[in-house]
Design a protein around this motif. Structure first.
Motif, mmCIF file in Angstrom:
data_model
loop_
_atom_site.group_PDB
_atom_site.id
_atom_site.type_symbol
_atom_site.label_atom_id
_atom_site.label_comp_id
_atom_site.label_asym_id
_atom_site.label_seq_id
_atom_site.Cartn_x
_atom_site.Cartn_y
_atom_site.Cartn_z
ATOM 1 N N ASP B 60 32.196 -23.689 14.206
ATOM 2 C CA ASP B 60 33.659 -23.736 14.300
ATOM 3 C C ASP B 60 34.295 -22.910 13.195
ATOM 4 N N LEU B 63 33.746 -19.237 14.295
ATOM 5 C CA LEU B 63 34.642 -18.791 15.364
ATOM 6 C C LEU B 63 36.077 -18.607 14.883
ATOM 7 N N PHE B 64 36.411 -19.154 13.747
ATOM 8 C CA PHE B 64 37.742 -18.904 13.209
ATOM 9 C C PHE B 64 37.948 -17.399 13.030
ATOM 10 N N ARG B 67 36.743 -14.354 16.788
ATOM 11 C CA ARG B 67 37.542 -14.860 17.897
ATOM 12 C C ARG B 67 37.207 -14.196 19.220
ATOM 13 N N ASP B 68 36.462 -13.106 19.164
ATOM 14 C CA ASP B 68 36.054 -12.476 20.412
ATOM 15 C C ASP B 68 34.940 -13.282 21.090
ATOM 16 N N ILE B 69 34.235 -14.101 20.336
ATOM 17 C CA ILE B 69 33.131 -14.867 20.908
ATOM 18 C C ILE B 69 33.632 -16.149 21.564
ATOM 19 N N GLY B 70 34.570 -16.823 20.911
ATOM 20 C CA GLY B 70 34.997 -18.151 21.338
ATOM 21 C C GLY B 70 35.384 -18.294 22.801
ATOM 22 N N PRO B 71 36.252 -17.427 23.318
ATOM 23 C CA PRO B 71 36.725 -17.643 24.684
ATOM 24 C C PRO B 71 35.632 -17.620 25.744
ATOM 25 N N THR B 72 34.542 -16.927 25.504
ATOM 26 C CA THR B 72 33.483 -16.862 26.522
ATOM 27 C C THR B 72 32.304 -17.762 26.183
ATOM 28 N N TRP B 73 32.232 -18.212 24.936
ATOM 29 C CA TRP B 73 31.053 -18.964 24.511
ATOM 30 C C TRP B 73 30.932 -20.296 25.244
ATOM 31 N N GLN B 79 25.275 -22.320 24.831
ATOM 32 C CA GLN B 79 26.269 -23.306 24.411
ATOM 33 C C GLN B 79 26.163 -24.568 25.255
ATOM 34 N N LEU B 199 23.765 -25.574 20.809
ATOM 35 C CA LEU B 199 23.238 -24.651 19.810
ATOM 36 C C LEU B 199 24.374 -24.011 19.012
ATOM 37 N N ASP B 200 24.397 -24.326 17.749
ATOM 38 C CA ASP B 200 25.398 -23.752 16.854
ATOM 39 C C ASP B 200 24.949 -22.333 16.466
ATOM 40 N N THR B 310 26.713 -12.274 25.763
ATOM 41 C CA THR B 310 27.302 -11.981 27.076
ATOM 42 C C THR B 310 26.459 -12.550 28.213
#
Lengths: 502, 357
Positions: B60, B63-64, B67-73, B79, B199-200, B310
């Motif tokens: 978390d 991802l702050f 931010r390109d990863i969060g929306p698709t993760w 995940q 998985l973090d 991806t």
């Protein structure tokens, strides 16, 4: 083929002080401009060419001036409709803008500003920032405290700022039990100890109060695994440190993060976790809680804790505490794919995800007086990406919570100097159409004055009149004057990657 | 803390036995005559076996900034090794219909699995533990239809009970003993407690220092930091199914931190005989890992073909044909025909005793 946006802009003769399209971060294919974005950009280029020629000045210089900014807003109105208060005269005469929006008209108090502990974090280069139209370097210097002072205080009308926290926790003690200090405490990219240190430096430099700071400590940061509950002794020790030693002015909570590896996030209305924190904070004399809500994709598994549904009970149970709901609980930013998905925004009601629930809380509890929607990032990004949604955001905040409860924040310097957001708010208005259809009220100058700074001043106990008297003489103002006299100004070169045929 | 030098000797000693057995097995295989001499896979790097996990930065916090990863993760398979139980899941609907199932469905907080079975989970009172329901949901297999992740997670099917169970019950230990190591993050091998669900970022990127923002080579798996032996180790911590920790006997590694040498404690059968029993999807992983770990092959790792963020393995179609392609494709065929039994729809057909299918 991809080319840098600045290169394409140069080829196309575009030099916009406002973002005109989302751009890629190089990991994903940039989305092509839509028809309106193309139109807007083309118009900016044409108008700038025409007007700079008429004034016999280089177009780049023109676009850096207030006339360039006015041109961008004017072009936006021609494409998206009359969302911004701008007159054609302002595109040719800076005095027209000065007359309409006199300098110092508003006391600007930004409750959401950041820098980092000397690390570049990619925001100023991120997808929807790339086209900000500003010279946004993305290196450690760009995120430094020095640049923070320049961009927040020299390059913008901001008078006061809250240095706002980000997710991260400090380590109290070494493995040997020795109490750690300063950098040894770690704490992420903007730890509490650093916010405090820089606040004090800035105020000392200014010779007055220009900065406040937040503390990152939150209920799940120190965890007792044996009892599977908060480690209250460690938690309270850190709270005391942040209030007494660091002199923080507010807590900054991210309920959807878990830096203490507790295994979960937390809710504001959790009586076993949050309430003991509230009571301890009251005991320490700190009553302001700034809560990140919305922008849920910033969490890996705990995004649901960024929902504002837990604000209601916590606020009702603690009328003596102030809850500032950051981002007005906008669930997804325009840079996220979910922003464009069905169900996120309903044009028939003007509602959008999670913000609507924040509004309903006030509808259900008209007497609720201690919840304040803050508009950092939400206003600025919607102003660019979706002017209609932006109007719903502000109009609904004002309609439900009152203009005396909407709080100014920008999230800068993540997005460069906040001046473009300030300019946008100065020119912002709710359209006649939306007022008629949704029962919104037009924003008055007093509404804007409240939003820009008077509301935050009230929360933080700042005497605005006293501040306004002190500011002109303080060292920061003198430095700013020297900087401007020396030709200092914001940069407007656009960055980013777009399709060369877009 | 044990001295590093002693640690190395200890592990080298234990791994030496394993290594000798492996060499013997391979030397007896006629196919191996042309192979280079294998190296000791445990002979490089370090490990955290038996130590506490470092106080790593959680996802978390990552991802702050990222931010390109969060929306698709949220939709990424890595995940969704554990996913929240949403009421509209067909598996939960089936559980509700099962005798005594309604209460159990209401108690279910998380789900695990999709294509072959779905397991039901709830939080234990203990830190870092989940209770696993003995009953499982088995979707109807439809081998002729290619489905996406969402469809697989919501396919129709029915509830099954283990043969020796009269009715479903919550099991407090099964998840910790068998599943936790690969479905959660940072499992403390002494108490078998995990520190976060699914998985973090830490699982693959390890303990990344803040300074990686100035020097990306400090971040494991950045473009500047993809040492092949580290890559196969960190992927292998979960994808070398059937391996076992020497020190704990568990089917997942003991305190593995990405960047460590997995093979200092994790035993894997790389023999041809062993590999020949594996389904193609598992076999290609073992083959590639063996090539890197034993034969110092550095040209190809998991990341050559797979892009985890991806969820894509498209890159493998652009590669020149190499031996490992033979796990699934018939070598030399113009259109890279698939081997018999590896139809388009069943190409990732896998079995696992640990996972129960």
């Amino acid at each position: 083929m991809w080319i840098p946006k600045w290169q394409r802009d140069r080829q196309k003769g575009v030099d916009s002080p406002m973002p005109t399209q989302p751009v890629s971060n190089e990991e994903f294919l940039p989305r092509p401009q839509n028809k309106q974005q193309r139109q807007w950009e083309k118009l900016i280029g044409e108008l700038a060419e025409e007007k700079s020629r008429k004034l016999n000045m280089p177009r780049r210089d023109f676009m850096r001036s207030s006339m360039g900014m006015a041109t961008a807003f004017l072009a936006s109105n021609m494409v998206y409709g009359p969302n911004w208060e701008v007159d054609a005269a302002e595109t040719l005469d800076p005095a027209a803008t000065e007359e309409k929006f006199p300098k110092g008209e508003y006391f600007v108090f930004d409750v959401q500003t950041h820098f980092t502990d000397g690390v570049a974090i990619g925001f100023r280069n991120a997808e929807f920032v790339r086209n900000m139209g500003f010279e946004l370097e993305d290196n450690p210097d760009a995120y430094s405290f020095t640049n923070y002072v320049k961009e927040i205080f020299f390059d913008s009308d901001t008078s006061m700022a809250v240095i706002s926290g980000v997710p991260g926790k400090e380590i109290n003690k070494s493995l040997e039990g020795k109490v750690l200090e300063g950098r040894d405490r770690r704490g992420g990219i903007l730890p509490s100890w650093l916010m405090s240190q820089r606040k004090n430096e800035l105020n000392r430099l200014a010779g007055g109060q220009r900065a406040l700071c937040q503390g990152n400590c939150a209920p799940n940061h120190y965890w007792d695994r044996a009892s599977n509950a908060p480690d209250f002794p460690a938690l309270f020790e850190q709270m005391e440190r942040e209030v007494k030693k660091y002199g923080i002015d507010s807590w900054k909570w991210y309920c959807h993060t878990d830096p203490g590896r507790s295994g979960d996030g937390f809710r504001l209305d959790d009586e076993k976790m949050a309430y003991p924190f509230f009571e301890k904070s009251k005991e320490l004399g700190l009553n302001v809680f700034s809560i990140h809500k919305g922008f849920a994709s910033q969490s890996r598994t705990l995004g649901h804790f960024a929902h504002p549904g837990d604000v209601e009970k916590a606020a009702l149970d603690h009328p003596d505490l102030t809850f500032i709901v950051y981002h007005s609980a906008l669930k997804h930013g325009p840079g996220e794919p979910q922003f464009s998905e069905d169900g996120f925004f309903d044009p028939n009601s003007g509602d959008f995800a999670w913000h609507a629930e924040l509004m309903q809380i006030k509808e259900r509890n008209p007497g609720l007086d201690n919840v304040y929607p803050e508009i950092g990032s939400s206003f600025g990004l919607l102003a660019i990406a979706h002017p209609e949604m932006c109007q719903h955001l502000i109009a609904k905040n004002v309609k439900h919570y009152g203009s005396d409860h909407v709080i100014w924040g920008t999230d800068c310097l993540w997005w460069g100097s906040p001046q473009w957001v300030i300019d946008a708010m100065k020119r912002f208005q709710i359209s006649d159409k939306l007022c008629e259809k949704f029962g919104y009220e037009k924003l008055t100058k007093q509404d804007k004055a409240n939003i820009f700074g008077l509301n935050a001043a009230k929360i933080y106990g700042i005497d605005v009149n006293q501040q306004l008297q002190a500011l002109p003489a303080d060292a920061l103002t003198r430095l700013k004057t020297a900087y401007l006299d020396d030709g200092g100004q914001r940069d407007n070169a656009a960055h980013g990657w777009v399709r060369d045929h877009a | 803390m044990r001295d590093c030098q002693d640690r190395w000797r200890f592990h080298a000693g234990v791994s030496g036995l394993f290594f000798a057995a492996l060499m013997l097995a391979m030397a007896t295989d006629a196919q191996d005559v042309a192979r280079p001499r294998p190296v000791d896979p445990a002979a490089w790097g370090g490990d955290h076996v038996g130590q506490p996990f470092p106080p790593y930065v959680t996802g978390d916090e990552c991802l702050f900034c990222h931010r390109d990863i969060g929306p698709t993760w949220g939709d990424n398979a890595h995940q969704r090794t554990i996913r929240p139980a949403t009421p509209d899941e067909l598996s939960l609907a089936a559980l509700r219909e099962f005798p005594r199932g309604k209460d159990l469905a209401d108690q279910t907080q998380y789900l695990l699995g999709s294509e072959r079975m779905t397991r039901f989970l709830k939080r234990s009172e203990e830190y870092g533990k989940l209770d696993l329901l003995s009953a499982m949901f088995r979707p109807q297999q439809n081998a002729d239809v290619e489905t996406d992740e969402a469809s697989r997670e919501n396919a129709p099917g029915e509830i099954h009970l283990p043969a020796d169970d009269d009715e479903p019950r919550w099991e407090p230990h099964t998840f910790a003993d068998r599943c936790a190591g690969c479905h959660t993050t940072a499992v403390d091998s002494r108490g078998k407690a995990f520190s976060s669900l699914s998985l973090d970022c830490f699982t693959c990127h390890g303990d990344v220092p803040l300074e990686h923002t100035k020097d990306t080579s400090l971040a494991l798996l950045s473009a500047k930091h993809r040492e092949p032996r580290q890559v196969i180790s960190l992927c292998g911590q979960c994808h070398l199914r059937g391996g076992r920790s020497k020190s704990t006997g568990l089917p997942y590694p003991n305190t593995f931190v990405a960047g460590d040498n997995l093979f200092r404690d994790f035993q894997v059968d790389f023999s041809d005989e062993g590999l020949n029993t594996l389904p193609a999807a598992d076999r290609h992983i073992f083959e590639n890992t063996r090539d890197v770990a034993l034969f110092n092959q550095t040209e190809m790792t998991c990341l050559t073909c797979h892009d985890v963020h991806t969820s894509s393995s498209e890159r493998h179609q652009a590669l020149e044909e190499v031996t490992i392609c033979g796990s699934c494709h018939i070598p030399g065929t113009e259109s890279r025909e698939l081997r018999e039994g590896i139809s388009e729809s069943a190409k990732f057909h896998v079995h696992s005793r640990v996972c129960g299918y």
